[in-house]
Design a protein around this motif. Structure first.
Motif, PDB file in Angstrom:
ATOM      1  N   ALA A 143       8.166 -46.874   5.333  1.00 17.32           N
ATOM      2  CA  ALA A 143       7.178 -45.871   4.923  1.00 17.32           C
ATOM      3  C   ALA A 143       6.429 -45.279   6.116  1.00 17.32           C
ATOM      4  O   ALA A 143       5.543 -44.450   5.954  1.00 17.32           O
ATOM      5  CB  ALA A 143       6.188 -46.491   3.946  1.00 17.32           C
ATOM      6  N   GLY A 144       6.772 -45.752   7.317  1.00 14.68           N
ATOM      7  CA  GLY A 144       6.198 -45.142   8.523  1.00 14.68           C
ATOM      8  C   GLY A 144       5.020 -45.894   9.114  1.00 14.68           C
ATOM      9  O   GLY A 144       4.384 -45.410  10.043  1.00 14.68           O
ATOM     10  N   PHE A 145       4.728 -47.085   8.589  1.00 17.00           N
ATOM     11  CA  PHE A 145       3.611 -47.853   9.142  1.00 17.00           C
ATOM     12  C   PHE A 145       4.095 -48.771  10.256  1.00 17.00           C
ATOM     13  O   PHE A 145       5.224 -49.233  10.236  1.00 17.00           O
ATOM     14  CB  PHE A 145       2.931 -48.675   8.040  1.00 17.00           C
ATOM     15  CG  PHE A 145       2.280 -47.813   7.003  1.00 17.00           C
ATOM     16  CD1 PHE A 145       1.096 -47.149   7.289  1.00 17.00           C
ATOM     17  CD2 PHE A 145       2.869 -47.628   5.754  1.00 17.00           C
ATOM     18  CE1 PHE A 145       0.495 -46.330   6.349  1.00 17.00           C
ATOM     19  CE2 PHE A 145       2.276 -46.811   4.806  1.00 17.00           C
ATOM     20  CZ  PHE A 145       1.090 -46.154   5.099  1.00 17.00           C
ATOM     21  N   GLU A 146       3.205 -49.001  11.205  1.00 16.54           N
ATOM     22  CA  GLU A 146       3.501 -49.946  12.282  1.00 16.54           C
ATOM     23  C   GLU A 146       2.944 -51.297  11.859  1.00 16.54           C
ATOM     24  O   GLU A 146       1.755 -51.423  11.580  1.00 16.54           O
ATOM     25  CB  GLU A 146       2.847 -49.473  13.575  1.00 16.54           C
ATOM     26  CG  GLU A 146       3.401 -48.121  14.026  1.00 16.54           C
ATOM     27  CD  GLU A 146       2.566 -47.479  15.117  1.00 16.54           C
ATOM     28  OE1 GLU A 146       1.756 -48.174  15.763  1.00 16.54           O
ATOM     29  OE2 GLU A 146       2.721 -46.268  15.311  1.00 16.54           O
ATOM     30  N   VAL A 147       3.831 -52.290  11.818  1.00 19.45           N
ATOM     31  CA  VAL A 147       3.451 -53.580  11.235  1.00 19.45           C
ATOM     32  C   VAL A 147       3.638 -54.705  12.245  1.00 19.45           C
ATOM     33  O   VAL A 147       4.668 -54.791  12.910  1.00 19.45           O
ATOM     34  CB  VAL A 147       4.305 -53.884   9.984  1.00 19.45           C
ATOM     35  CG1 VAL A 147       3.794 -55.138   9.286  1.00 19.45           C
ATOM     36  CG2 VAL A 147       4.318 -52.692   9.032  1.00 19.45           C
TER      37      VAL A 147
ATOM     38  N   HIS B 226      -0.829 -50.649  12.437  1.00 17.00           N
ATOM     39  CA  HIS B 226      -1.590 -50.237  11.255  1.00 17.00           C
ATOM     40  C   HIS B 226      -1.842 -51.417  10.323  1.00 17.00           C
ATOM     41  O   HIS B 226      -2.888 -51.535   9.715  1.00 17.00           O
ATOM     42  CB  HIS B 226      -0.822 -49.163  10.470  1.00 17.00           C
ATOM     43  CG  HIS B 226      -0.577 -47.928  11.266  1.00 17.00           C
ATOM     44  ND1 HIS B 226       0.672 -47.343  11.395  1.00 17.00           N
ATOM     45  CD2 HIS B 226      -1.417 -47.169  12.001  1.00 17.00           C
ATOM     46  CE1 HIS B 226       0.591 -46.279  12.161  1.00 17.00           C
ATOM     47  NE2 HIS B 226      -0.662 -46.154  12.549  1.00 17.00           N
ATOM     48  N   VAL B 227      -0.816 -52.262  10.201  1.00 19.98           N
ATOM     49  CA  VAL B 227      -0.892 -53.350   9.226  1.00 19.98           C
ATOM     50  C   VAL B 227      -0.589 -54.679   9.909  1.00 19.98           C
ATOM     51  O   VAL B 227       0.362 -54.789  10.689  1.00 19.98           O
ATOM     52  CB  VAL B 227       0.120 -53.130   8.070  1.00 19.98           C
ATOM     53  CG1 VAL B 227       0.049 -54.291   7.070  1.00 19.98           C
ATOM     54  CG2 VAL B 227      -0.132 -51.796   7.375  1.00 19.98           C
ATOM     55  N   HIS B 228      -1.411 -55.661   9.607  1.00 19.76           N
ATOM     56  CA  HIS B 228      -1.212 -57.016  10.101  1.00 19.76           C
ATOM     57  C   HIS B 228      -0.769 -57.848   8.890  1.00 19.76           C
ATOM     58  O   HIS B 228      -1.542 -58.074   7.966  1.00 19.76           O
ATOM     59  CB  HIS B 228      -2.560 -57.531  10.639  1.00 19.76           C
ATOM     60  CG  HIS B 228      -2.457 -58.757  11.462  1.00 19.76           C
ATOM     61  ND1 HIS B 228      -3.001 -58.851  12.721  1.00 19.76           N
ATOM     62  CD2 HIS B 228      -1.894 -59.956  11.224  1.00 19.76           C
ATOM     63  CE1 HIS B 228      -2.775 -60.056  13.213  1.00 19.76           C
ATOM     64  NE2 HIS B 228      -2.098 -60.747  12.318  1.00 19.76           N
TER      65      HIS B 228
ATOM     66  N   THR C 171      -0.570 -48.931  -2.034  1.00 16.21           N
ATOM     67  CA  THR C 171      -1.981 -49.266  -1.790  1.00 16.21           C
ATOM     68  C   THR C 171      -2.341 -49.065  -0.318  1.00 16.21           C
ATOM     69  O   THR C 171      -3.401 -48.524   0.002  1.00 16.21           O
ATOM     70  CB  THR C 171      -2.267 -50.725  -2.211  1.00 16.21           C
ATOM     71  OG1 THR C 171      -1.767 -50.925  -3.532  1.00 16.21           O
ATOM     72  CG2 THR C 171      -3.749 -51.018  -2.161  1.00 16.21           C
ATOM     73  N   VAL C 172      -1.450 -49.501   0.561  1.00 18.00           N
ATOM     74  CA  VAL C 172      -1.708 -49.308   1.999  1.00 18.00           C
ATOM     75  C   VAL C 172      -1.828 -47.817   2.299  1.00 18.00           C
ATOM     76  O   VAL C 172      -2.721 -47.380   3.031  1.00 18.00           O
ATOM     77  CB  VAL C 172      -0.599 -49.963   2.852  1.00 18.00           C
ATOM     78  CG1 VAL C 172      -0.660 -49.482   4.294  1.00 18.00           C
ATOM     79  CG2 VAL C 172      -0.709 -51.482   2.792  1.00 18.00           C
ATOM     80  N   ARG C 173      -0.954 -47.048   1.694  1.00 17.39           N
ATOM     81  CA  ARG C 173      -0.988 -45.597   1.906  1.00 17.39           C
ATOM     82  C   ARG C 173      -2.325 -45.014   1.459  1.00 17.39           C
ATOM     83  O   ARG C 173      -2.927 -44.202   2.153  1.00 17.39           O
ATOM     84  CB  ARG C 173       0.154 -44.966   1.110  1.00 17.39           C
ATOM     85  CG  ARG C 173       0.708 -43.727   1.784  1.00 17.39           C
ATOM     86  CD  ARG C 173       1.827 -43.126   0.975  1.00 17.39           C
ATOM     87  NE  ARG C 173       3.137 -43.433   1.503  1.00 17.39           N
ATOM     88  CZ  ARG C 173       4.190 -43.824   0.784  1.00 17.39           C
ATOM     89  NH1 ARG C 173       4.071 -43.995  -0.526  1.00 17.39           N
ATOM     90  NH2 ARG C 173       5.337 -44.054   1.353  1.00 17.39           N
TER      91      ARG C 173
END
Ligand code: ATP
Ligand code: MG
Length: 564
Positions: free
Chosen positions: A493-497, A466-468, A555-557
């Motif tokens: 928070a549950g994001f794949e980074v 999700h996030v780089h 913000t990402v959310r």
């Protein structure tokens, strides 16, 4: 995931042999590598994409009551012999012998195996309906493996099968699948159209294909924007424009040196639409003349359907042997010993045809009067022809087949003995449906449909991450500490980074981030020390926001909610 501990072999240059954009980008982004023609390795990021697609497929299959099983890749020949497909399928099937000399094959699809299971495990109407599916490797010795993972010789397929007591029940199962497929492609972020299709080697009574519009596709569909008509061009029939009327009586005319439709129509000063193209094929029962209007093209699948058999173009010497003439002057008048099939558009009018004499043509020939023939739909539908439903102009679009659904009926249950006892204790054949989806084609279609000059723009749901996260200067203790903190918080928070912790120039890291196409990039650079902010960029819009470190997760959310 940390880049320095990962295998993400990005490349600056396109692979030499690649034409399709998805092929170039999937190799360059380090998702896949080709082991041999049509045989691919999925590297970690490629597998992540595939697994996300598979997870969506699983959820939707389970949602309609599908039960996951797994069937072998290695099959005994007997089941394929019982269904008749052992002989019907040619070089596409990998065949081998075991150590005892028994014929075996590698599964191209699993209708036979499903019918074998059903024959043993289903007894009564009370056991029906059933939906069984697997996500399993298929082996097909494709004639032209190409376009990266779009057409490979080994590939993953989600194949599901429905077992029902009768045609009405099959209708329900079929529609449940159709709806599930729509949800799968919607969720994967792939644009598609659903079209009527030709059941082909599957047999059966009805089928639809899910087609993702893309220049890299090998299929074409005819679409009507006015009424929603949509069909594979293998099946679509446009209403052709009327040719100029001709009242000439049959007459033989010299056409020296004219072999093609263009040459003949120029010499005789007639519209190509007022000529007939005579094509010679060799079918199982001998030569076949296939006739289409001079400005039309023959569709070989349509011919196969008309003949109920496969045929191949005749070699020039076969044409000479059967018709006594070279290609270029072939015509249907007076021909004996060949089956003649003419396209429906030739039912009216008079045309120029080859005279079966080198250097001569006949004008004013009326099909059905001046020669006898069978009528069939043979012609490739053209853009601008009338829609068969409403008459408005058709549009032709290139597409990738990402999935298809078939009503099989009893084609496999009868020969393989998949029967059940109905309420009255009567033996009945189980009515089957079969439904395929190619996860690799979904991934490649997404890339085809969503990319820019710098790389992939993944849909959120199937992106490898999700996030780089890019700390610009890894040696800078402040930046790195902030990166570690954000890395941890986003993951919590549950994001794949994916954190690019390489000691590389910023330019290199940004280029790779664009190439990989992860939806959100978080960059930690000099602005952190100077202004206490990091940069958050959306890959698709390239819109930037600068936010305090503490606001990154929120913000990402927020951005994530708006991305699909
Ligand atoms: P095509 O006409 O493109 O050869 P098909 O009609 O043979 O496809 P099916 O046998 O119905 O395809 O397979 C179901 C799904 O499996 C297809 O819709 C496609 O998504 C996928 N698929 C089929 N063949 C391949 C292949 N060679 N490589 C990758 N995916 C494939
Ligand atoms: Mg195929």
């Amino acid at each position: 995931m940390r880049w320095t501990r990962s295998l993400i072999p990005t490349l600056r240059d396109d692979p030499a042999d690649a034409e399709a954009i998805s092929h170039k980008l999937m190799v360059r982004a380090g998702l896949v590598r080709q082991l041999a023609a049509g045989i691919y390795v999925y590297l970690p990021l490629g597998l992540r994409v595939l697994e996300k697609i598979n997870a969506i497929i699983r959820e939707e299959m389970n949602g309609i009551g599908g039960q996951e099983i797994t069937m072998p890749v290695l099959h005994p020949a007997e089941l394929w012999q019982q269904s008749g497909r052992w002989d019907v399928i040619g070089g596409e099937m990998f065949r081998l012998k075991d150590r005892n000399g028994r014929d075996m094959c590698l599964g191209m699809t699993h209708e036979e195996i499903i019918a074998w299971i059903a024959a043993r495990e289903i007894r009564s109407y009370r056991d029906l309906p059933q939906i069984w599916y697997q996500i399993q490797t298929k082996e097909r010795d494709e004639a032209r493996p190409r376009s990266g993972v779009l057409r490979t010789r080994e590939f993953l397929m989600k194949d599901s099968y429905t077992l029902d007591p009768d045609a009405a029940a099959l209708e329900i199962s079929y529609h449940a699948h159709k709806d599930a497929y729509r949800r799968i492609f919607d969720r994967c972020g792939v644009g598609y159209v659903v079209v009527e299709s030709d059941p082909g080697m599957m047999g059966g009574s009805g089928s639809h294909e899910f087609m993702a519009p893309s220049a890299a596709g090998e299929d074409e569909v005819a679409l009507c924007d006015a009424c929603g008509y949509a069909a594979n061009v293998e099946l679509a029939r446009g209403v052709p424009t009327e040719p100029a009327p001709s009242s000439a009586k049959p007459e033989e005319v010299a056409t020296p040196g004219a072999h093609t439709i263009a040459e003949v129509s120029t010499q005789l000063k007639v519209d190509p639409a007022a000529t007939i193209k005579t094509l010679v094929f060799i079918g199982p029962d001998g030569p076949v003349l296939a006739l289409v209007r001079g400005d039309h093209a023959l569709h070989e699948r349509k011919l196969a359907r008309a003949l109920r058999a496969e045929s191949r173009p005749a070699h020039p010497d076969e044409v000479k042997r059967h018709l006594g003439v070279s290609p270029g002057s072939i015509g249907p008048v007076g021909v004996r010993g060949a089956r003649i099939v003419a396209d429906l558009s030739l039912r009216r009018g008079r045309y120029v045809v080859g005279a079966n004499r080198d250097g001569f043509h006949q004008t004013g020939v009326a099909p059905g009067q001046d020669f006898q023939c069978e009528w069939a739909d043979l012609q490739v539908a053209l853009a601008g022809e009338g829609c068969p439903n409403c008459g408005k102009p058709l549009r032709i679009e290139r597409v990738i087949e990402v999935g298809n659904i078939f009503k099989l009926g009893t084609k496999y249950s009868v020969p393989l003995g998949a029967m059940y006892l109905d309420e009255r204790g009567q033996q009945q054949p189980i009515v089957m449906g079969s439904y395929g989806i190619g996860p690799a084609r979904i991934a490649a279609s997404a890339v085809e449909q969503r990319h820019d000059a710098d790389g992939i723009v993944w849909p959120w749901a199937i992106a490898p991450f999700h996030v780089h996260l890019v700390p610009v200067a890894v040696k800078d203790a402040g930046q790195m500490a902030a990166a570690e903190e954000i890395y941890r918080d986003l993951r919590q928070a549950g994001f794949e980074v994916l954190m690019d912790d390489r000691e590389e120039r910023a330019g290199v890291k940004f280029k790779d981030a664009d190439l990989l196409g992860v939806p959100i990039r978080v960059t930690i650079g000099n602005a952190l020390a100077k202004e206490g902010v990091v940069e958050i960029r959306q890959r698709s819009t390239r819109a930037d926001r600068r936010v305090p470190k503490a606001e990154v997760v929120a913000t990402v959310r927020e951005i994530a909610k708006t991305i699909s």
